[in-house]
Design an enzyme around this catalytic site. Structure first.
Site, PDB file in Angstrom:
ATOM      1  CE  LYS A  33     -83.692 -74.735 -32.723  1.00  0.00           C
ATOM      2  NZ  LYS A  33     -82.333 -75.095 -33.141  1.00  0.00           N
ATOM      3  NE  ARG A 117     -74.906 -76.632 -31.144  1.00  0.00           N
ATOM      4  CZ  ARG A 117     -75.960 -76.035 -31.678  1.00  0.00           C
ATOM      5  NH1 ARG A 117     -76.317 -74.818 -31.287  1.00  0.00           N
ATOM      6  NH2 ARG A 117     -76.663 -76.626 -32.616  1.00  0.00           N
ATOM      7  CE1 TYR A 248     -92.123 -52.485  -8.030  1.00  0.00           C
ATOM      8  CE2 TYR A 248     -92.312 -53.302 -10.278  1.00  0.00           C
ATOM      9  CZ  TYR A 248     -92.672 -53.357  -8.944  1.00  0.00           C
ATOM     10  OH  TYR A 248     -93.594 -54.277  -8.533  1.00  0.00           O
ATOM     11  CG  MET A 294     -93.470 -60.503 -13.127  1.00  0.00           C
ATOM     12  SD  MET A 294     -93.732 -61.451 -11.629  1.00  0.00           S
ATOM     13  CE  MET A 294     -92.238 -61.122 -10.723  1.00  0.00           C
TER      14      MET A 294
HETATM   15  C1  PLP Z   1     -82.065 -74.586 -34.484  1.00  0.00           C
HETATM   16  C2  PLP Z   1     -81.504 -75.412 -35.558  1.00  0.00           C
HETATM   17  C3  PLP Z   1     -81.834 -75.160 -36.903  1.00  0.00           C
HETATM   18  C4  PLP Z   1     -82.615 -73.929 -37.341  1.00  0.00           C
HETATM   19  O1  PLP Z   1     -81.773 -72.803 -37.297  1.00  0.00           O
HETATM   20  P1  PLP Z   1     -82.268 -71.367 -37.842  1.00  0.00           P
HETATM   21  O2  PLP Z   1     -81.070 -70.505 -37.748  1.00  0.00           O
HETATM   22  O3  PLP Z   1     -83.343 -70.913 -36.936  1.00  0.00           O
HETATM   23  O4  PLP Z   1     -82.739 -71.593 -39.228  1.00  0.00           O
HETATM   24  C5  PLP Z   1     -81.385 -76.067 -37.851  1.00  0.00           C
HETATM   25  N1  PLP Z   1     -80.631 -77.132 -37.504  1.00  0.00           N
HETATM   26  C6  PLP Z   1     -80.264 -77.387 -36.234  1.00  0.00           C
HETATM   27  C7  PLP Z   1     -79.409 -78.557 -35.932  1.00  0.00           C
HETATM   28  C8  PLP Z   1     -80.675 -76.521 -35.219  1.00  0.00           C
HETATM   29  O5  PLP Z   1     -80.302 -76.773 -33.958  1.00  0.00           O
END
Ligand code: PLP
Length: 339
Positions: A33, A117, A248, A294
């Site tokens: 992701k 969550r 800056y 930047m």
């Molecule tokens: C992001 C995520 C993971 C991976 O988590 P890590 O701590 O990076 O291993 C696994 N399961 C879900 C549902 C997540 O949202």
């Protein structure tokens, strides 16, 4: 140009460690992701495929679309779809998501086992699974996410126990409704390394794949190696007098006559902004002078190319945050090279 090097040997080292923990490469569903935690979705997906990975996890359908041809299955954590892609399994995060699903598609049911969550509360499991059956949607998996894999507290262990109870409940419901048993999974990186014998059907490692576990005092050194190295190139060098003020607002004041150089990456590329509030050193220990701009920052010396960081955890700690945070913020437009 600034660039990201992706160290293939480090990635394969991490995958080997993870597959030893699960005792089977087929149980690994690496998490890609958020642009593969800043590493670049497409390149990381290709490297995983080459290693023999068959399933991956993403957040959005758009990410799944980019990589689904490479894998047997892609689990989408954050969305359901009324026009599902082949080979994709979507996640029900709330009972109302079931209404948005199309007949015949496969889903994962996320259950809240204490993180609070998202996910279905255990008391609604029966209702949810009945709705799925009625809508002719395949219950492919049931999973949860741990809130406390990284904490030394006992919360990881009571959540594990809670998930075992959820498994028993789901299996009972499935038997009654005469539907096939789903797979079960619950472990992200930290949980994988806190579990002696992994009995889940698959695991979802994210950060460990990229070379990190966030809390050393919990895990010690398990042999993971950082995959990403952030490089920058020199744009100019100046010889300046003691007392000169760099960048800056002139907050970087030189303590002696110095040769300084600027490098071609800044907060516009997602690099955290070192400033009078956050002093930060690059990988070799040299301190960033003054504020990060930047598109540039300054250092003592005149190297043509430097490593900004290889150890993202150490770099992020200077900004009182975690490796994930700096890695995912790296702009997707930084060129990437596999080495
Ligand atoms: C992001 C995520 C993971 C991976 O988590 P890590 O701590 O990076 O291993 C696994 N399961 C879900 C549902 C997540 O949202």
């Amino acid at each position: 140009m600034a660039k990201i090097l992706l160290h293939k040997d480090a990635l394969y080292n991490n995958l080997t460690i993870l597959s030893k923990k699960t005792e089977s490469i087929d149980k690994l569903a690496p998490v890609l992701k958020d642009n593969a935690y800043g590493h670049g979705l497409e390149k990381m997906a290709r490297l995983l495929k080459e290693f023999g990975i068959k399933k991956v996890v993403v957040r959005k359908e758009s990410e799944a679309r980019e990589v689904c041809e490479l894998f047997e299955e892609v689990i989408v954590l954050g969305e359901v779809s009324s026009t599902p892609l082949p080979k994709c399994t979507y996640t029900i995060n709330h009972i109302d998501d079931i209404k948005k699903c199309k007949k015949g598609m496969s889903i994962e049911l996320k259950v809240d086992s204490g993180m609070h969550r998202n996910g279905i509360e255990p008391k609604y499991l029966k209702q949810a699974i009945e709705l799925l059956k009625r809508a002719k949607i395949e219950l492919k998996g049931v999973f949860t996410h741990n809130r406390g894999g990284d904490d030394l507290s006992s919360s990881f262990f009571w959540q594990r126990r809670g998930f075992e109870e959820i498994k028993t409940t789901v299996l009972g419901i499935c038997k009654k409704l005469d539907i096939p048993e789903p797979r079960f999974h619950s472990l992200s990186s930290s949980g994988i390394f806190r579990t002696k014998k992994i009995t889940d059907d698959l695991v979802r490692p994210g950060i460990a794949l990229y070379g990190y576990l966030e809390w050393d005092d919990v895990f010690g050194d398990v042999g993971l190696k950082p995959v990403l190295e952030l490089k920058a190139r020199k744009t100019s060098t100046l010889m300046l007098k003691k007392g000169s003020k760099v960048g800056y607002s002139g907050v970087g004041v030189l303590k002696e006559d110095s040769k300084i150089s600027s490098y071609d990456i800044g907060y516009g590329d997602g690099l955290f902004r070192a400033s009078e509030h956050f002093c930060a050193c690059i990988e070799d220990g040299r301190e960033i002078i003054g504020r990060v701009s930047m598109d540039y920052f300054s250092l003592l010396g005149e190297d043509e190319e430097i490593t900004v960081f290889r150890d993202a955890k150490r770099f992020a700690k200077q900004f009182k945050t975690i490796s994930y945070d700096q890695l995912v913020k790296l702009s997707s437009s930084i060129p990437k090279e596999i080495v």
